[in-house]
Structure formats: structure tokens, C-alpha cells
Write an enzyme that holds these catalytic residues in place. Structure first.
Site, short mmCIF file in Angstrom:
data_model
loop_
_atom_site.label_atom_id
_atom_site.label_comp_id
_atom_site.label_asym_id
_atom_site.label_seq_id
_atom_site.Cartn_x
_atom_site.Cartn_y
_atom_site.Cartn_z
N GLU A 84 -5.43 -4.93 10.57
CA GLU A 84 -4.38 -3.94 10.80
C GLU A 84 -4.64 -3.18 12.10
OE1 GLU A 84 -2.36 -2.67 6.86
OE2 GLU A 84 -4.16 -1.47 7.12
N SER A 136 3.32 -2.28 10.36
CA SER A 136 4.76 -2.41 10.61
C SER A 136 5.32 -3.79 10.25
CB SER A 136 5.09 -2.05 12.07
OG SER A 136 4.81 -0.68 12.29
N LYS A 159 0.05 4.27 -0.30
CA LYS A 159 -0.60 5.46 0.30
C LYS A 159 -0.34 6.68 -0.60
CE LYS A 159 -0.13 3.22 4.72
NZ LYS A 159 -0.07 3.34 6.17
N ASN A 179 0.87 -1.19 0.00
CA ASN A 179 0.00 0.00 0.00
C ASN A 179 0.90 1.23 0.00
OD1 ASN A 179 -1.80 2.04 0.56
ND2 ASN A 179 -2.28 1.36 2.65
N GLU A 231 -6.81 4.76 7.82
CA GLU A 231 -6.56 6.18 7.54
C GLU A 231 -7.76 6.82 6.86
OE1 GLU A 231 -2.78 5.57 5.56
OE2 GLU A 231 -1.93 4.98 7.49
N HIS A 254 -9.51 1.29 4.82
CA HIS A 254 -8.24 1.45 5.54
C HIS A 254 -8.47 2.40 6.71
CE1 HIS A 254 -4.15 2.62 6.50
NE2 HIS A 254 -3.76 1.52 5.89
N GLY A 307 2.62 2.13 10.78
CA GLY A 307 3.63 3.17 10.64
C GLY A 307 4.38 3.49 11.93
P1 PGA Z 1 2.86 0.16 7.60
O1 PGA Z 1 1.39 0.42 6.98
O2 PGA Z 1 3.36 -1.12 7.01
O3 PGA Z 1 3.67 1.36 7.15
O4 PGA Z 1 2.71 0.09 9.07
C1 PGA Z 1 0.49 -0.65 6.79
C2 PGA Z 1 -0.79 -0.12 6.20
O5 PGA Z 1 -1.25 0.96 6.60
O6 PGA Z 1 -1.40 -0.77 5.34
#
Ligand code: PGA
Length: 251
Positions: free
Chosen positions: A169, A214, A14, A12, A101, A99, A175
Site C-alpha cells: 500500500e 485508492s 478503519k 478495511n 496508519e 497498516h 485515501g
Molecule cells: P483506501 O485505503 O482504499 O481508502 O485508499 C486503503 C487502506 O488503507 O487499506
């Protein structure tokens, strides 16, 4: 890893990735075609502006592409939004919906996420439906019930007959460099599996459940070998082909 399900690793990107980042796709394609052939399906979800280039560059090496979101309606007066059929038209086969976010930044509810997943299925895409708890919810022992409620609300009935993918997640792991313990991942994925099987007795055993948050070259092998973890959704570590390839190779 549940052995009967072929694993899937999705990146992803983003809101990252100008045209120059297409070099990473070429690098990844090179890595995937020179080494041992990958044991996982490989999907990249780039920004929509470079989606069709990712599809073209990835085609010969088996890299598949996905969108990061789609609208809950098929078409119309929705300035700035993108429909599931537009993503399919650009060559996507997958789309991330719900997601955390988007749930946080755009107030997306389970009902909206479900409508998006339905649109995706209608356009011939496979939705990657995201769920996950906040740190406060985990600390108060509610992680499994929160995720169960999100699943009930976000996964459409059509998931019984069309391919969907679930991505667990934990929000506090995205992140941050922090991940749940292997025991916690095992318990959550078992609980998600149980819910899928009880709602979809015929197909629930074969729905992929990805872990995200992560996921890195350093922890991929351990996390991806957990029972009922059928692959990963990778943010930061998917931006560099070398790191992403290491995660793919950990399967
Ligand atoms: P990350 O993000 O691997 O940077 O923690 C995962 C995601 O949001 O899909």
C-alpha cells in the site's frame, strides 16, 4: 493476477462502522449469494465492536472477517488493546498488521509488526502484513528498497510454514484517489515476489500479495489483472456494499 493463487479482496473499514453499518454486510451477503459466485475470497475487517456480528451475518454467504490490528503479546496489562486470540475468539480468521496508519499514528516499527504477525499466527489467524513507501521515498527512487526493508523486518520466519498475506500500500495512494501507474505496480509486486521466493523458496510463490491504496470500482479491473497482484486491500470503497461488490466482481 498470478493464476495459481486464489485472489482475496479484503475491506478495511478503519474507524468507521456503527451497528447500523451491519446493513451493508447483509446487502453484500445478498449480492454475493444472488449473482455469479465470487472468484475471490472476501474478507471484511470491521471495527472490533461489531466483529462478531459481521462473522455471524457473513457466515452463510462466505464473507470472512478480520481484525484491524492486534497486540504483540498474548494477554496482560495493556488497557485498550486487543489480542490476536480475542479476535479469533470473536470469529476472525485474518488480522491486518502494520497498516501505515498504525505505523504513523502509533509509531509501530517493523520489529513490532513482526511480533504482531507472530502473535496472529500463534492464535490461528492469517496476518495481512502491510508495507508501502511515502511519496518522498518514491520520488527519490527508494520505493523498492524501502519496501524490501519493511518486508525483511516485518515478515516473520513462520511465514515459510504458515499462511501470511502481504499488502503493498503506497502511503501516498491511501485515501487520496491517486494510484501508482500499472508499470509501477507491476515492478513493485514483482520485486516483492522475488524477495518472498528468495526467503521462502518452498512457499514464496504462493504467498498472496495484495494491492491497496485508492482501489475503486473504476480501476479495480485494471489493477487486479496485474501479474503478482493477488487481490486487494480496500479502504473507502469497502464501506458501501455495492462498490465493494463491484471490486470483488472485477476479479
Ligand atoms: P483506501 O485505503 O482504499 O481508502 O485508499 C486503503 C487502506 O488503507 O487499506
Amino acid at each position: 493476477m498470478t493464476t495459481s493463487i486464489s485472489p482475496l479482496i479484503a475491506g478495511n473499514w478503519k474507524m468507521n462502522g456503527l451497528r447500523g453499518a451491519l446493513d451493508e454486510i447483509s446487502t453484500l451477503a445478498g449480492l454475493l449469494t444472488t449473482g455469479e459466485s465470487p472468484r475471490a475470497l472476501v474478507v471484511i475487517c470491521p471495527p472490533a465492536t461489531i466483529l462478531s456480528e459481521v462473522c455471524q451475518l457473513g457466515a452463510t454467504s462466505g464473507i470472512l472477517a478480520g481484525g484491524q490490528d492486534c497486540h504483540s503479546q498474548a494477554a496482560g496489562a495493556h488497557t485498550g488493546d486487543i489480542s490476536a486470540s480475542m479476535l479469533a475468539d470473536a470469529g476472525a480468521q485474518y488480522v491486518i498488521v502494520g497498516h501505515s496508519e498504525r505505523r504513523a499514528d502509533h509509531g509501530e516499527t517493523d520489529a513490532l509488526v513482526r511480533a504482531k504477525a507472530e502473535q496472529a499466527i500463534g492464535a490461528g489467524l492469517k496476518p495481512i502484513i502491510c508495507v508501502g513507501e511515502t511519496e518522498a521515498q518514491r520520488d527519490s527512487g527508494q520505493a523498492e528498497s524501502v519496501v524490501a526493508e519493511q518486508l525483511t523486518g516485518s515478515v516473520p520466519d513462520a511465514a515459510g510454514v504458515h499462511e501470511v498475506i502481504i499488502a503493498y500500500e503506497p502511503i501516498w495512494a491511501i485515501g487520496t484517489g491517486r494510484t501508482p501507474t500499472i508499470d509501477d505496480i507491476t515492478r513493485m509486486h514483482a520485486s516483492i515476489r522475488q524477495q518472498l521466493v528468495s526467503r521462502f523458496p518452498e512457499t514464496g510463490m504462493s504467498i498472496r500479495i495484495l494491492y491497496g491504496g485508492s482501489l475503486k470500482p473504476q480501476n479495480a479491473r485494471e489493477i487486479l489483472s496485474v501479474d503478482n497482484v493477488n487481490g486487494g486491500l480496500v479502504g473507502g470503497a469497502s464501506l458501501l456494499a455495492k462498490d465493494f461488490y463491484t471490486i470483488i466482481s472485477a476479479v
